[in-house]
Scaffold this active site. Structure first.
Site, PDB file in Angstrom:
ATOM      1  N   GLY A 151      26.579  44.323 -26.857  1.00  0.00           N
ATOM      2  CA  GLY A 151      25.702  45.144 -25.652  1.00  0.00           C
ATOM      3  C   GLY A 151      26.172  44.334 -24.754  1.00  0.00           C
ATOM      4  N   THR A 152      26.193  42.488 -25.017  1.00  0.00           N
ATOM      5  CA  THR A 152      26.708  41.998 -23.703  1.00  0.00           C
ATOM      6  C   THR A 152      28.366  42.525 -23.354  1.00  0.00           C
ATOM      7  OG1 THR A 152      25.487  40.018 -25.002  1.00  0.00           O
ATOM      8  CG2 THR A 152      27.288  39.764 -23.493  1.00  0.00           C
ATOM      9  N   ASN A 156      13.523  43.063 -22.889  1.00  0.00           N
ATOM     10  CA  ASN A 156      13.328  42.500 -24.109  1.00  0.00           C
ATOM     11  C   ASN A 156      12.233  41.250 -24.722  1.00  0.00           C
ATOM     12  OD1 ASN A 156      14.673  41.098 -22.655  1.00  0.00           O
ATOM     13  ND2 ASN A 156      15.226  39.782 -24.291  1.00  0.00           N
ATOM     14  N   GLN A 169      17.238  48.039 -25.802  1.00  0.00           N
ATOM     15  CA  GLN A 169      16.079  47.557 -27.087  1.00  0.00           C
ATOM     16  C   GLN A 169      15.089  48.688 -26.859  1.00  0.00           C
ATOM     17  OE1 GLN A 169      14.674  45.267 -27.980  1.00  0.00           O
ATOM     18  NE2 GLN A 169      15.739  43.704 -27.138  1.00  0.00           N
ATOM     19  N   ALA A 212      24.344  47.963 -31.697  1.00  0.00           N
ATOM     20  CA  ALA A 212      23.732  48.807 -32.958  1.00  0.00           C
ATOM     21  C   ALA A 212      22.812  48.068 -33.392  1.00  0.00           C
ATOM     22  CB  ALA A 212      25.141  49.476 -33.634  1.00  0.00           C
ATOM     23  N   HIS A 213      23.070  46.871 -33.764  1.00  0.00           N
ATOM     24  CA  HIS A 213      22.257  45.549 -34.077  1.00  0.00           C
ATOM     25  C   HIS A 213      20.048  45.830 -33.968  1.00  0.00           C
ATOM     26  CE1 HIS A 213      21.679  42.018 -32.185  1.00  0.00           C
ATOM     27  NE2 HIS A 213      22.610  42.983 -31.619  1.00  0.00           N
ATOM     28  N   THR A 226      41.678  46.299 -31.795  1.00  0.00           N
ATOM     29  CA  THR A 226      41.518  47.432 -32.884  1.00  0.00           C
ATOM     30  C   THR A 226      40.067  47.619 -33.104  1.00  0.00           C
ATOM     31  OG1 THR A 226      43.870  46.591 -33.700  1.00  0.00           O
ATOM     32  CG2 THR A 226      42.171  48.014 -34.986  1.00  0.00           C
ATOM     33  N   CYS A 246      17.785  36.064 -27.494  1.00  0.00           N
ATOM     34  CA  CYS A 246      19.265  35.592 -27.069  1.00  0.00           C
ATOM     35  C   CYS A 246      19.058  34.003 -27.183  1.00  0.00           C
ATOM     36  CB  CYS A 246      19.838  36.336 -26.409  1.00  0.00           C
ATOM     37  SG  CYS A 246      20.221  38.017 -26.719  1.00  0.00           S
TER      38      CYS A 246
END
Length: 378
Positions: free
Chosen positions: A70-71, A150, A178, A199-200, A236, A327
């Site tokens: 996200g960052t 968040n 979120q 994704a996390h 990659t 964070c």
């Protein structure tokens, strides 16, 4: 008993996601940029994942770009969206994630933009009339407002924001970290130029996300070094992460309705139990189910001695929670979100955030431990 109520920080990996990723890790090791068979197999998996994400969001695969999270996605949208479209004015709120606020403030400090902050009320709700005034009184603007906060869970009406941005020819970036996988986002209808996922936050792997870039806005890469992601992001690709992201989002959409009902029920149950067992309890942000993210509850506890030890004591009791933005977990820096809504600096606050794996028994245990801590510190 061990209880994990810090799902807004990160979520446990879904077993179906792990299984999918493990299969790919075992069998697909070719570089997706290579033209030989091993590389083509990896490339096929990435493009299949891209189509899965795009299909769930009702957009074109050409508008989905995989990132490290996200960052990076927020930074790319903001920096490239502003500079590559010659934008000189940006609008945000003081409730945004630091990935947004710090990026915009750094651009203002460099003299690239003028930055305006839209007003918010004591529950963290955007003043939409003030937003329109800012759009009216400035040149073409870049608007960056998150879907759900968040820390306190308050929702922003991003349909209304999108309509306002369209009316005043503004570019709209929305941090949906979120809410991705918790609400359905229909990008064929939502008037947004940039949208972000990590994704996390939805039971996928760490270190991967995506940025949706609407075809109506053009940007150049922020990261150079290769032709990956259709020349938009050098480096990659994280093949295993990308496969895991797509699987996590697919599972989230398949289970969304049931999980919304179950997790909202758990949040409501915790609110009721806290009110019953802890006199003077309060809540930061919205708790109305129609105005609040159902996975987040920010609790304002009565004043107590050793308030700075609250999270430590919860941890000792086996309860993982947060005192502010995920964070910033583990730091002693005060919450900029709670300060912005005028929350009492003398009342300790705890963010509990839920997932499909939490239970009422865990809520009961946590409320009981909170009550003990409040009584001891009174």
């Amino acid at each position: 008993m061990r209880v994990y109520f810090d799902n807004a920080a990160t979520t446990p990996l879904d077993p179906e996601v792990l299984k999918q990723m493990y299969t790919v890790m075992e069998t697909n090791y070719g570089n997706p940029s290579s033209i030989h068979g091993h590389g083509r197999e990896s490339r096929t998996l990435i493009e299949k994942a891209r189509k899965t994400v795009a299909g769930l969001l009702h957009t074109s695969p050409a508008e989905i770009f995989f990132t490290s999270g996200g960052t990076e996605a927020d930074n790319t949208a903001i920096r490239c969206g502003i500079t590559d479209n010659n934008i000189k004015h940006a609008i945000t709120s003081r409730l945004e994630h630091h990935a947004v606020i710090h990026t915009l403030e750094s651009m203002q400090k460099a003299g690239l933009i003028k930055l305006s902050f839209v007003d918010v009320d004591g529950k963290g709700t955007i003043d939409y009339k003030h937003l329109e005034t800012l759009l009216q009184n400035n040149e073409r603007s870049f608007v960056s407002l998150m879907h759900a906060n968040n820390e306190i869970g308050t929702l922003t009406d991003i349909i209304l924001v999108g309509d306002l941005c369209e009316q005043y020819n503004a570019i709209f970036h929305c941090d949906t970290v979120q809410t991705m996988g918790h609400y359905a986002h229909d990008l064929s209808k939502l008037k947004v130029h940039f949208l972000v996922c990590a994704a996390h936050k939805l039971h996928g792997p760490k270190g991967v996300g995506f940025l949706h870039v609407n075809h109506r806005v053009k940007i150049k890469p922020m990261i150079y070094g290769g032709s990956q992601e259709r020349n938009m992001r050098g480096g990659t690709e994280n093949l295993y992460g990308i496969v895991g992201l797509a699987k996590a989002l697919d599972v989230a959409y398949a289970e969304m309705g049931q999980h919304q009902q179950d997790i909202q029920g758990l949040k409501t149950y915790m609110i009721d139990q806290l009110k019953e067992h802890i006199p003077g309890i309060g809540f930061n942000g919205e708790i109305d189910p129609d105005k609040s993210l159902y996975t987040v509850l920010n609790v304002s506890l009565p004043e107590m001695e050793m308030a700075d030890m609250l999270l430590f004591n919860l941890d000792i009791a086996g309860i993982s929670a947060s005192g502010g933005s995920a964070c910033s977990s583990g730091t002693d820096i005060g919450s900029h979100v709670l300060a912005a809504i005028g929350a009492s600096p003398t009342r300790p606050s705890v963010r509990f955030s839920f997932s499909k794996y939490n239970t009422k028994e865990e809520v009961d245990y946590t409320v009981a431990k909170l009550r003990e801590l409040c009584l001891v510190s009174a």
